[in-house]
Write a protein that holds these residues in place. Structure first.
Motif, PDB file in Angstrom:
ATOM      1  N   THR A 177       0.818  -1.212   0.000  1.00  0.00           N
ATOM      2  CA  THR A 177       0.000   0.000   0.000  1.00  0.00           C
ATOM      3  C   THR A 177       0.849   1.259   0.000  1.00  0.00           C
ATOM      4  OG1 THR A 177      -1.835  -1.128   1.118  1.00  0.00           O
ATOM      5  CG2 THR A 177      -1.770   1.271   1.274  1.00  0.00           C
ATOM      6  N   ARG A 178       1.891   1.277   0.836  1.00  0.00           N
ATOM      7  CA  ARG A 178       2.730   2.473   0.946  1.00  0.00           C
ATOM      8  C   ARG A 178       3.332   2.889  -0.393  1.00  0.00           C
ATOM      9  NH1 ARG A 178       5.566   1.216   5.482  1.00  0.00           N
ATOM     10  NH2 ARG A 178       4.289   2.516   6.856  1.00  0.00           N
ATOM     11  N   ASP A 179       3.527   1.927  -1.277  1.00  0.00           N
ATOM     12  CA  ASP A 179       4.112   2.215  -2.586  1.00  0.00           C
ATOM     13  C   ASP A 179       3.069   2.648  -3.607  1.00  0.00           C
ATOM     14  OD1 ASP A 179       6.789   1.171  -1.792  1.00  0.00           O
ATOM     15  OD2 ASP A 179       5.673  -0.712  -1.642  1.00  0.00           O
ATOM     16  N   ASN A 180       1.807   2.610  -3.225  1.00  0.00           N
ATOM     17  CA  ASN A 180       0.736   2.857  -4.196  1.00  0.00           C
ATOM     18  C   ASN A 180      -0.285   3.893  -3.724  1.00  0.00           C
ATOM     19  OD1 ASN A 180       1.114   0.728  -6.484  1.00  0.00           O
ATOM     20  ND2 ASN A 180       1.522  -0.386  -4.586  1.00  0.00           N
ATOM     21  N   VAL A 181       0.158   4.763  -2.820  1.00  0.00           N
ATOM     22  CA  VAL A 181      -0.659   5.893  -2.374  1.00  0.00           C
ATOM     23  C   VAL A 181       0.124   7.166  -2.643  1.00  0.00           C
ATOM     24  CG1 VAL A 181      -1.720   7.048  -0.404  1.00  0.00           C
ATOM     25  CG2 VAL A 181      -1.884   4.568  -0.616  1.00  0.00           C
ATOM     26  N   LEU A 182      -0.512   8.121  -3.299  1.00  0.00           N
ATOM     27  CA  LEU A 182       0.153   9.375  -3.659  1.00  0.00           C
ATOM     28  C   LEU A 182      -0.143  10.505  -2.682  1.00  0.00           C
ATOM     29  CD1 LEU A 182      -0.489   9.336  -7.511  1.00  0.00           C
ATOM     30  CD2 LEU A 182       1.655   8.809  -6.338  1.00  0.00           C
ATOM     31  N   ALA A 183      -1.360  10.541  -2.147  1.00  0.00           N
ATOM     32  CA  ALA A 183      -1.740  11.665  -1.278  1.00  0.00           C
ATOM     33  C   ALA A 183      -2.835  11.226  -0.319  1.00  0.00           C
ATOM     34  CB  ALA A 183      -2.218  12.854  -2.122  1.00  0.00           C
ATOM     35  N   LEU A 184      -2.891  11.915   0.824  1.00  0.00           N
ATOM     36  CA  LEU A 184      -3.897  11.615   1.842  1.00  0.00           C
ATOM     37  C   LEU A 184      -4.455  12.908   2.425  1.00  0.00           C
ATOM     38  CD1 LEU A 184      -2.124   8.787   3.912  1.00  0.00           C
ATOM     39  CD2 LEU A 184      -4.001   8.494   2.282  1.00  0.00           C
ATOM     40  N   LYS A 185      -5.731  12.859   2.776  1.00  0.00           N
ATOM     41  CA  LYS A 185      -6.350  13.865   3.620  1.00  0.00           C
ATOM     42  C   LYS A 185      -6.761  13.155   4.901  1.00  0.00           C
ATOM     43  CE  LYS A 185      -8.197  16.757  -0.125  1.00  0.00           C
ATOM     44  NZ  LYS A 185      -9.427  17.371  -0.703  1.00  0.00           N
ATOM     45  N   SER A 220       3.232  11.417  -9.718  1.00  0.00           N
ATOM     46  CA  SER A 220       4.112  10.288  -9.427  1.00  0.00           C
ATOM     47  C   SER A 220       5.471  10.723  -8.899  1.00  0.00           C
ATOM     48  CB  SER A 220       4.305   9.422 -10.674  1.00  0.00           C
ATOM     49  OG  SER A 220       4.871  10.188 -11.728  1.00  0.00           O
ATOM     50  N   LYS A 221       5.816  12.011  -9.080  1.00  0.00           N
ATOM     51  CA  LYS A 221       7.045  12.561  -8.523  1.00  0.00           C
ATOM     52  C   LYS A 221       6.677  13.742  -7.632  1.00  0.00           C
ATOM     53  CE  LYS A 221      10.851  12.812 -10.889  1.00  0.00           C
ATOM     54  NZ  LYS A 221      11.846  13.196 -11.929  1.00  0.00           N
ATOM     55  N   ASN A 222       7.351  13.842  -6.492  1.00  0.00           N
ATOM     56  CA  ASN A 222       7.035  14.917  -5.556  1.00  0.00           C
ATOM     57  C   ASN A 222       8.210  15.070  -4.595  1.00  0.00           C
ATOM     58  OD1 ASN A 222       6.000  16.777  -3.798  1.00  0.00           O
ATOM     59  ND2 ASN A 222       4.356  15.467  -3.016  1.00  0.00           N
ATOM     60  N   ALA A 223       8.953  16.166  -4.722  1.00  0.00           N
ATOM     61  CA  ALA A 223      10.099  16.416  -3.848  1.00  0.00           C
ATOM     62  C   ALA A 223       9.867  17.663  -3.011  1.00  0.00           C
ATOM     63  CB  ALA A 223      11.371  16.556  -4.678  1.00  0.00           C
ATOM     64  N   SER A 224       8.607  17.893  -2.640  1.00  0.00           N
ATOM     65  CA  SER A 224       8.242  19.103  -1.906  1.00  0.00           C
ATOM     66  C   SER A 224       7.983  18.778  -0.437  1.00  0.00           C
ATOM     67  CB  SER A 224       6.992  19.741  -2.519  1.00  0.00           C
ATOM     68  OG  SER A 224       7.185  19.996  -3.900  1.00  0.00           O
ATOM     69  N   GLY A 225       8.947  19.070   0.407  1.00  0.00           N
ATOM     70  CA  GLY A 225       8.748  18.890   1.839  1.00  0.00           C
ATOM     71  C   GLY A 225       8.825  17.442   2.285  1.00  0.00           C
ATOM     72  N   PHE A 226       8.361  17.205   3.512  1.00  0.00           N
ATOM     73  CA  PHE A 226       8.413  15.882   4.107  1.00  0.00           C
ATOM     74  C   PHE A 226       7.306  14.980   3.545  1.00  0.00           C
ATOM     75  CE2 PHE A 226       9.934  18.535   7.866  1.00  0.00           C
ATOM     76  CZ  PHE A 226      11.270  18.368   7.536  1.00  0.00           C
ATOM     77  N   ASP A 227       7.611  13.706   3.363  1.00  0.00           N
ATOM     78  CA  ASP A 227       6.635  12.754   2.818  1.00  0.00           C
ATOM     79  C   ASP A 227       5.811  12.183   3.972  1.00  0.00           C
ATOM     80  OD1 ASP A 227       5.192  10.952   1.390  1.00  0.00           O
ATOM     81  OD2 ASP A 227       6.894   9.830   0.604  1.00  0.00           O
ATOM     82  N   LEU A 228       4.903  12.984   4.479  1.00  0.00           N
ATOM     83  CA  LEU A 228       4.141  12.575   5.654  1.00  0.00           C
ATOM     84  C   LEU A 228       3.004  11.611   5.325  1.00  0.00           C
ATOM     85  CD1 LEU A 228       4.023  15.935   7.649  1.00  0.00           C
ATOM     86  CD2 LEU A 228       5.610  14.036   7.876  1.00  0.00           C
ATOM     87  N   SER A 229       2.619  11.520   4.059  1.00  0.00           N
ATOM     88  CA  SER A 229       1.574  10.557   3.705  1.00  0.00           C
ATOM     89  C   SER A 229       2.074   9.137   3.967  1.00  0.00           C
ATOM     90  CB  SER A 229       1.147  10.722   2.244  1.00  0.00           C
ATOM     91  OG  SER A 229       2.251  10.564   1.378  1.00  0.00           O
ATOM     92  N   ARG A 230       3.337   8.870   3.655  1.00  0.00           N
ATOM     93  CA  ARG A 230       3.896   7.544   3.911  1.00  0.00           C
ATOM     94  C   ARG A 230       4.024   7.280   5.405  1.00  0.00           C
ATOM     95  NH1 ARG A 230       6.425   4.881  -0.382  1.00  0.00           N
ATOM     96  NH2 ARG A 230       8.012   3.986   0.972  1.00  0.00           N
ATOM     97  N   LEU A 231       4.158   8.335   6.192  1.00  0.00           N
ATOM     98  CA  LEU A 231       4.222   8.177   7.639  1.00  0.00           C
ATOM     99  C   LEU A 231       2.889   7.682   8.196  1.00  0.00           C
ATOM    100  CD1 LEU A 231       5.858   8.686  10.272  1.00  0.00           C
ATOM    101  CD2 LEU A 231       4.892  10.991  10.281  1.00  0.00           C
ATOM    102  N   LEU A 232       1.799   8.189   7.649  1.00  0.00           N
ATOM    103  CA  LEU A 232       0.475   7.774   8.134  1.00  0.00           C
ATOM    104  C   LEU A 232       0.160   6.329   7.755  1.00  0.00           C
ATOM    105  CD1 LEU A 232      -1.944  10.795   7.579  1.00  0.00           C
ATOM    106  CD2 LEU A 232      -0.521  10.238   9.551  1.00  0.00           C
TER     107      LEU A 232
END
Length: 457
Positions: free
Chosen positions: A158-166, A182-194
């Motif tokens: 799942t972690r590899d197949n989610v791009l964004a979360l609310k 599919s690419k995003n280098a803006s700030g911390f990747d907190l979606s993967r943290l959740l």
């Protein structure tokens, strides 16, 4: 619980969205584990605003709040604590949109994995996570425990197949992480943290999922081996070549017998079995299959055969998926641990399990996603026998200790929940656990979101 508290939730969500009767609440007090605890109230929100209002009230009244998908979790992660409330996302089940050109789907957390796959079929797309419970587990639940499945070996979990979360934090704030790119280098990747946090940091209210093109065809090899070591060496060879199998499943001798006798698969006795799948264009599959067959051959290989028909493939896959529920026919009690070790250490793990089984005189069945080193170790016992129950729990403790010694981890896809939290002190050094507690405190300063799970006291 004071009636005024019930009234406050009913005013915020509507009476139809608040269950307080014992008969209504009992169905939300368990998951697919042995843990049970009836909630004092069940909330059934239909939108983000209601989730936010409910979290704010839970914080105001200092009520523990446990999020719930469809209760397929096996570690007690969706079981509430005493006097706690459950927020079930079953009514937030809308597929907001499918953008086929961008290969994304935006969904609410209550959408079933199976329903999403059906909706994506007309676009020739699919969402890769495919746990055994896929037809009836929810996307929110998949996110909560970072669900994987057989095809994670190629497509990721799942972690590899989610791009964004609310999500709504424990302070009632709406936060948005990630982007529909599919690419995003803006700030911390907190979606993967959740993802994988088991509802302990924030409650997901919307997810943007990364989709994959659906393969035109799939084909399956069945490889039998003399012993687990031979199968593990074949796995190392298969994973050390350019074309990653789309599925690489393992069964030990006991699992093979179960798949045959209960699952109905046409399987002879063997020390180990691999199911090796490749996918892609139909005209290219024969060549790919031939290559995989050549690589799978080697010392200890007894037989390799191709599942030529859809019926034959479906029978093998159904037998594999039926293994976990079929185990219930062998004993009244089952401890199912989804440990992970480096692929090179799988033989050592299985040898340890065999010794443990003989020492404790308990049947232990192993199968799983061996391409990731993810082995499901199923310890079978008689619930009515106190000595067997104690032995089974002791086996689980020894299993975790051995897995960590082999360089592995406690869980590949089921999560920690209640079942494994006591072992987190073995798996992580104190500074790491302190950092995790700091993150928990940042998102949920009052500790109302799924307390008593994941992190040890």
């Amino acid at each position: 619980m004071d009636r005024s508290i019930y009234n406050a939730f009913e005013q915020a969500l509507g009476k139809h969205a608040v269950l307080t009767g014992a008969a209504d609440c009992i169905a939300y007090g368990f998951d697919n584990s042995a843990y049970r605890q009836n909630p004092s109230m069940v909330l059934l929100p239909t939108n983000t605003e209601q989730v936010q209002a409910a979290v704010n009230l839970a914080r105001q009244f200092k009520l523990p709040l446990t999020a719930r998908g469809r209760g397929t979790n096996t570690t007690g992660a969706s079981v509430p604590v005493a006097n706690g409330i459950v927020m079930s996302f079953e009514r937030m089940n809308q597929i907001v949109r499918i953008a086929a050109d961008d290969r994304i789907a935006v969904v609410q957390p209550g959408v079933l994995n199976g329903d999403l796959q059906n909706a994506l079929a007309e676009f020739a797309l699919f969402w890769p996570p495919d746990p055994t419970s896929a037809p009836y587990c929810s996307i929110g639940g998949n996110i909560a425990c970072n669900a994987g499945g057989p095809r994670a070996v190629k497509y990721g979990a799942t972690r590899d197949n989610v791009l964004a979360l609310k999500a709504i934090t424990g302070t009632g704030e709406l936060v948005e992480f990630g982007a529909a790119t599919s690419k995003n280098a803006s700030g911390f990747d907190l979606s993967r943290l959740l993802i994988g946090s088991e509802g302990g940091l924030a409650l997901v209210v919307e997810a943007t999922l990364k989709l994959s093109p659906k393969p035109a065809a799939r084909q399956l090899l069945r490889a039998l081996y003399r012993d687990v070591e031979s199968a593990a060496h074949a796995v190392a060879r298969l994973m050390n070549q350019p074309n990653t199998p789309s599925m690489l499943e393992f069964m030990d001798a006991s699992a093979i017998a179960l798949a045959r006798d209960i699952g109905g698969a046409d399987l002879p006795d063997a020390g180990a079995l691999l199911l090796i799948e490749t996918d892609g264009d139909a005209e290219q599959l024969p060549q790919a299959l031939q290559k995989l067959s050549e690589i799978a051959h080697g010392e200890g290989c007894i037989d390799i055969s191709v599942a030529h028909s859809d019926a034959e493939q479906n029978q093998l896959l159904a037998a594999r998926k039926a293994l976990s529920p079929a185990l219930r026919s062998l004993a009244t009690g089952k401890i199912n641990e989804d440990v992970v070790v480096p692929v090179s250490q799988v033989p050592a793990l299985v040898r340890f399990v065999e010794r443990l089984s003989a020492e404790q005189r308990l049947l232990i069945v192993c199968f799983g996603h061996i391409g990731n080193g993810n082995v499901h170790v199923n310890i079978m016992y008689d619930k009515a026998d106190a000595a067997q129950t104690a032995n089974a729990e002791h086996c689980a403790e020894r299993l975790f200790t051995e897995v960590l010694a082999l360089g592995g981890t406690l869980s590949g896809e089921h999560g920690i929940g209640l079942a494994k939290r006591a072992f987190m002190t073995q798996a992580f050094i104190p500074a790491t656990l302190a950092a995790m507690r700091g993150i928990k405190n940042l998102f949920d300063p009052d500790g109302i979101l799924n307390p008593g799970k994941t992190l040890p006291d």
